[in-house]
Design an enzyme around this catalytic site. Sequence first.
Site, PDB file in Angstrom:
ATOM      1  N   ASP A  48      23.372  79.365  58.791  1.00  0.00           N
ATOM      2  CA  ASP A  48      23.496  78.684  57.504  1.00  0.00           C
ATOM      3  C   ASP A  48      22.418  77.592  57.448  1.00  0.00           C
ATOM      4  OD1 ASP A  48      24.822  77.596  55.111  1.00  0.00           O
ATOM      5  OD2 ASP A  48      25.564  76.025  56.444  1.00  0.00           O
ATOM      6  N   ASP A  50      22.545  74.369  54.834  1.00  0.00           N
ATOM      7  CA  ASP A  50      23.103  73.040  54.551  1.00  0.00           C
ATOM      8  C   ASP A  50      24.105  72.631  55.621  1.00  0.00           C
ATOM      9  OD1 ASP A  50      21.744  72.520  52.128  1.00  0.00           O
ATOM     10  OD2 ASP A  50      23.124  73.818  51.037  1.00  0.00           O
ATOM     11  N   GLU A  96      36.654  76.231  46.367  1.00  0.00           N
ATOM     12  CA  GLU A  96      35.885  76.830  47.473  1.00  0.00           C
ATOM     13  C   GLU A  96      36.475  76.466  48.837  1.00  0.00           C
ATOM     14  OE1 GLU A  96      31.168  77.191  48.728  1.00  0.00           O
ATOM     15  OE2 GLU A  96      31.872  75.351  47.778  1.00  0.00           O
ATOM     16  N   SER A 164      21.792  81.091  52.895  1.00  0.00           N
ATOM     17  CA  SER A 164      22.238  79.895  52.192  1.00  0.00           C
ATOM     18  C   SER A 164      22.825  80.250  50.836  1.00  0.00           C
ATOM     19  CB  SER A 164      21.077  78.919  51.994  1.00  0.00           C
ATOM     20  OG  SER A 164      21.490  77.830  51.198  1.00  0.00           O
ATOM     21  N   ALA A 165      24.030  79.728  50.572  1.00  0.00           N
ATOM     22  CA  ALA A 165      24.633  79.866  49.241  1.00  0.00           C
ATOM     23  C   ALA A 165      24.093  78.778  48.316  1.00  0.00           C
ATOM     24  CB  ALA A 165      26.154  79.778  49.342  1.00  0.00           C
ATOM     25  N   ASP A 238      28.626  75.714  59.329  1.00  0.00           N
ATOM     26  CA  ASP A 238      29.477  74.512  59.305  1.00  0.00           C
ATOM     27  C   ASP A 238      30.733  74.724  58.479  1.00  0.00           C
ATOM     28  OD1 ASP A 238      29.015  72.641  56.458  1.00  0.00           O
ATOM     29  OD2 ASP A 238      27.782  74.415  56.834  1.00  0.00           O
TER      30      ASP A 238
END
Length: 302
Positions: A48, A50, A96, A164-165, A238
């Site tokens: 990931d 962020d 989320e 990455s979203a 994370d």
Amino acid sequence: MVGQQRFQLSSVPILNRDHVKIRDPGKVEHMLNELVYGGIDRLQVVTDFDYTITKQKLDNGEKILTSFGMFNECRSLPDSVLEESKKLFHKYRPIEIDPLMPLDEKVVYMIEWWTKTGDLLKGFPLPQEEIAEVAQRFKDGLRDGTHEMFFDLDQNKVPCLVFSAGLGDSVMSVLRQANVLYPNVKVISNFLRYDADGNLNGLQDKMIHTFNKNETALKGTEYYDLVHDRDHVIVMGDSLGDAGMADGIPSSSHVLKIGFLFDHPEQNLPRYMDTFDLVLVDDQTMDVPREIIKMIRNKSHQ
């Protein structure tokens, strides 16, 4: 691994530190041995961006912005867009991270969120240089040891997929300015789309949200062909959804999942330990993944 000299978890000092939490030491020990003796040529890294590649906080305690947060700092972004983005965040972010809502329900809301975000980002100019200017401020926000880890992966030709979203334009810009966007690094994310006049025209069609971040998104790409037979994977993230990023790898015989936990560790630790093989509590470094990659590399070069 018949006849191979196995190592024990207790002989790896960094994995015995207080902030490293392991629910099933026997499983992790077995998997590490498999990764090490499988060698560097079978390895790939899926991470990931962020709060995984970037720190969760700076040394002075200041929080690092997400890739979308960086984009929101761009000068040309109209106030009305910023205001509406904030409203969307406050509406959908609690959904989320809601631990009780079923996944299939969450996915519907995530698609709604990204669709509305894309609709907001239309009809006004936003030069890519502005994204680069903001990224310049945050290029030093990568976890300690990230530069060395990316260099090591490139030197050993280990493919590294950054999922990455968030906003891919910010992700690419930060990685580029931090000098870690090596040829072995591939970024899968949400990228801005521009029309013929240079105005923003929403987000590109392949939507990446927290719950579809996995290698099925790579099917039909050159990168998929490159990694499909690399069946040893280190996954880093994370959030709990990040643990599934290696889903869809055709032959993932061993997937070691490393979770970085920072927010509310007392409350979240049990779920993180159920989801990740290793949980690193308030660790702003890449020391643990680097040590594991080093063990694999050293064995391969013996």
